[in-house]
Design a protein around this motif. Structure first.
Motif, PDB file in Angstrom:
ATOM      1  N   GLY A 165     -15.564 -22.161 -24.987  1.00 34.94           N
ATOM      2  CA  GLY A 165     -15.764 -23.553 -24.869  1.00 34.94           C
ATOM      3  C   GLY A 165     -16.971 -24.235 -24.530  1.00 34.94           C
ATOM      4  N   PHE A 166     -18.206 -23.580 -24.692  1.00 38.46           N
ATOM      5  CA  PHE A 166     -19.575 -24.144 -24.460  1.00 38.46           C
ATOM      6  C   PHE A 166     -19.778 -24.712 -25.888  1.00 38.46           C
ATOM      7  N   PRO A 167     -20.540 -26.018 -25.742  1.00 33.16           N
ATOM      8  CA  PRO A 167     -20.881 -26.681 -26.812  1.00 33.16           C
ATOM      9  C   PRO A 167     -21.946 -26.099 -27.636  1.00 33.16           C
ATOM     10  N   ASP A 168     -22.212 -26.246 -28.834  1.00 33.47           N
ATOM     11  CA  ASP A 168     -23.569 -25.864 -29.586  1.00 33.47           C
ATOM     12  C   ASP A 168     -24.683 -26.210 -28.997  1.00 33.47           C
ATOM     13  N   GLY A 169     -25.581 -25.378 -28.985  1.00 30.39           N
ATOM     14  CA  GLY A 169     -26.941 -25.610 -28.302  1.00 30.39           C
ATOM     15  C   GLY A 169     -28.118 -24.651 -28.889  1.00 30.39           C
ATOM     16  N   GLN A 170     -29.318 -24.860 -28.707  1.00 28.77           N
ATOM     17  CA  GLN A 170     -30.302 -23.918 -29.133  1.00 28.77           C
ATOM     18  C   GLN A 170     -30.318 -22.580 -28.082  1.00 28.77           C
ATOM     19  N   LEU A 171     -30.084 -21.481 -28.631  1.00 32.48           N
ATOM     20  CA  LEU A 171     -29.875 -20.110 -27.890  1.00 32.48           C
ATOM     21  C   LEU A 171     -31.283 -19.442 -27.964  1.00 32.48           C
ATOM     22  N   HIS A 172     -31.905 -19.298 -26.707  1.00 35.59           N
ATOM     23  CA  HIS A 172     -33.075 -18.459 -26.640  1.00 35.59           C
ATOM     24  C   HIS A 172     -32.751 -17.184 -25.771  1.00 35.59           C
ATOM     25  N   MET A 173     -33.177 -15.987 -26.337  1.00 35.80           N
ATOM     26  CA  MET A 173     -33.145 -14.753 -25.561  1.00 35.80           C
ATOM     27  C   MET A 173     -34.358 -13.932 -25.867  1.00 35.80           C
ATOM     28  N   THR A 174     -34.592 -13.083 -24.974  1.00 35.02           N
ATOM     29  CA  THR A 174     -35.848 -12.170 -25.037  1.00 35.02           C
ATOM     30  C   THR A 174     -35.697 -11.417 -26.309  1.00 35.02           C
ATOM     31  N   GLU A 175     -36.669 -11.092 -27.000  1.00 30.42           N
ATOM     32  CA  GLU A 175     -36.781 -10.494 -28.378  1.00 30.42           C
ATOM     33  C   GLU A 175     -37.931  -9.283 -28.346  1.00 30.42           C
ATOM     34  N   SER A 176     -38.712  -9.070 -27.568  1.00 31.26           N
ATOM     35  CA  SER A 176     -39.621  -8.222 -27.422  1.00 31.26           C
ATOM     36  C   SER A 176     -39.652  -7.631 -26.023  1.00 31.26           C
ATOM     37  N   ARG A 177     -40.256  -6.331 -26.004  1.00 27.13           N
ATOM     38  CA  ARG A 177     -40.464  -5.588 -24.817  1.00 27.13           C
ATOM     39  C   ARG A 177     -41.421  -6.443 -23.851  1.00 27.13           C
ATOM     40  N   GLU A 178     -42.239  -6.957 -24.298  1.00 29.97           N
ATOM     41  CA  GLU A 178     -43.141  -7.929 -23.297  1.00 29.97           C
ATOM     42  C   GLU A 178     -42.340  -9.047 -22.768  1.00 29.97           C
ATOM     43  N   ASP A 179     -41.360  -9.766 -23.744  1.00 26.02           N
ATOM     44  CA  ASP A 179     -40.459 -10.711 -22.985  1.00 26.02           C
ATOM     45  C   ASP A 179     -39.770 -10.097 -22.024  1.00 26.02           C
ATOM     46  N   ARG A 180     -39.072  -8.996 -22.018  1.00 30.99           N
ATOM     47  CA  ARG A 180     -38.425  -8.367 -20.908  1.00 30.99           C
ATOM     48  C   ARG A 180     -38.882  -7.869 -19.761  1.00 30.99           C
ATOM     49  N   LEU A 181     -40.247  -7.552 -20.095  1.00 30.72           N
ATOM     50  CA  LEU A 181     -40.991  -7.088 -18.646  1.00 30.72           C
ATOM     51  C   LEU A 181     -41.525  -8.456 -18.017  1.00 30.72           C
ATOM     52  N   ASP A 182     -41.742  -9.510 -18.455  1.00 33.74           N
ATOM     53  CA  ASP A 182     -42.052 -10.734 -17.850  1.00 33.74           C
ATOM     54  C   ASP A 182     -41.114 -11.781 -18.138  1.00 33.74           C
ATOM     55  N   THR A 183     -39.828 -11.701 -17.824  1.00 35.63           N
ATOM     56  CA  THR A 183     -38.935 -12.709 -18.108  1.00 35.63           C
ATOM     57  C   THR A 183     -39.360 -14.283 -17.720  1.00 35.63           C
ATOM     58  N   GLY A 184     -40.212 -14.554 -16.635  1.00 32.61           N
ATOM     59  CA  GLY A 184     -40.467 -15.710 -16.289  1.00 32.61           C
ATOM     60  C   GLY A 184     -41.550 -16.170 -17.398  1.00 32.61           C
ATOM     61  N   ALA A 185     -42.347 -15.480 -17.926  1.00 27.54           N
ATOM     62  CA  ALA A 185     -43.451 -15.920 -18.777  1.00 27.54           C
ATOM     63  C   ALA A 185     -42.816 -16.345 -20.158  1.00 27.54           C
ATOM     64  N   PHE A 186     -41.759 -15.475 -20.352  1.00 29.85           N
ATOM     65  CA  PHE A 186     -40.695 -15.722 -21.719  1.00 29.85           C
ATOM     66  C   PHE A 186     -40.057 -17.265 -21.532  1.00 29.85           C
ATOM     67  N   LYS A 187     -39.394 -17.297 -20.414  1.00 33.14           N
ATOM     68  CA  LYS A 187     -38.945 -18.777 -20.187  1.00 33.14           C
ATOM     69  C   LYS A 187     -39.809 -19.795 -20.166  1.00 33.14           C
ATOM     70  N   LYS A 188     -40.884 -19.604 -19.535  1.00 34.41           N
ATOM     71  CA  LYS A 188     -42.133 -20.530 -19.590  1.00 34.41           C
ATOM     72  C   LYS A 188     -42.409 -21.159 -21.077  1.00 34.41           C
ATOM     73  N   ARG A 189     -42.718 -19.878 -21.618  1.00 30.32           N
ATOM     74  CA  ARG A 189     -43.287 -20.008 -23.121  1.00 30.32           C
ATOM     75  C   ARG A 189     -42.156 -21.046 -24.048  1.00 30.32           C
ATOM     76  N   VAL A 190     -40.962 -20.433 -23.961  1.00 27.76           N
ATOM     77  CA  VAL A 190     -39.797 -21.361 -24.695  1.00 27.76           C
ATOM     78  C   VAL A 190     -39.623 -22.810 -24.267  1.00 27.76           C
ATOM     79  N   LEU A 191     -39.678 -23.095 -23.071  1.00 29.45           N
ATOM     80  CA  LEU A 191     -39.468 -24.362 -22.366  1.00 29.45           C
ATOM     81  C   LEU A 191     -40.469 -25.451 -22.627  1.00 29.45           C
TER      82      LEU A 191
END
Length: 187
Positions: A91-117
């Motif tokens: 029941g969650f509404p539609d929205g933009q979904l962002h998930m880690t895509e690369s090894r680099e993103d998964r190694l530094d999840t904080g940098a991934f989230k900062k970059r996206v936002l």
């Protein structure tokens, strides 16, 4: 563009941002609310198939009030499949979904989230509120310009308190945020 089935590819994300930027220029500033998934919309980072009680209703309240919804997750690649369907099913509404895509993103999840936002903020979006459960969430929210008094921490199931970071308050669940959400929506 709302949430596509599956993870949004980099090319799709660039196109969506371009359209969002044009739309923001034509119609004024875009307002969004950011939600981390694991530990925020779920009770803990290990309970990836169970929604936290009241989470879908809280997100839907923002969506129904006209806010764009941004979902972000650093979930491990093995468990990323089906997240969009999981959101729909619960029941969650539609929205933009962002998930880690690369090894680099998964190694530094904080940098991934900062970059996206930060990309949203750089394209004219502002954030009315942001909800998370981890230090990397809170740091990304501050980096993207979310006002400190609009960052809300949810305590993971079984934890004594919330993780460190800049946040307005530490909440045990979505029921505890009911009045806060109503106040934001009333503005």
């Amino acid at each position: 563009m709302r949430r596509s089935k599956g993870i949004i590819s980099s090319a799709e994300r660039i196109a969506a941002r371009a359209l969002s930027t044009l739309d923001a220029a034509v119609h004024g500033e875009r307002k969004a609310v950011v939600f981390d998934i694991d530990g925020t919309l779920t009770p803990s980072i290990l309970s990836v198939r169970t929604p936290r009680q009241g989470a879908a209703e809280a997100v839907k309240a923002f969506f129904d009030a006209g806010f764009d919804i941004v979902y972000i997750s650093a979930r491990v690649r093995l468990l990323q499949s089906g997240v969009s369907d999981w959101l729909d099913k619960h029941g969650f509404p539609d929205g933009q979904l962002h998930m880690t895509e690369s090894r680099e993103d998964r190694l530094d999840t904080g940098a991934f989230k900062k970059r996206v936002l930060k990309a949203y903020a750089d394209h004219g979006w502002s954030f009315a509120a942001a909800f998370g459960d981890s230090t990397s969430d809170f740091n990304a929210y501050v980096y993207a310009g979310v006002p400190h008094d609009r960052i809300y921490a949810l305590r993971r199931r079984g934890a004594a308190g919330c993780q460190a970071g800049v946040w307005q308050g530490c909440y045990g669940g979505w029921e505890d945020l009911r009045q806060t959400i109503a106040d934001i929506l009333a503005e």
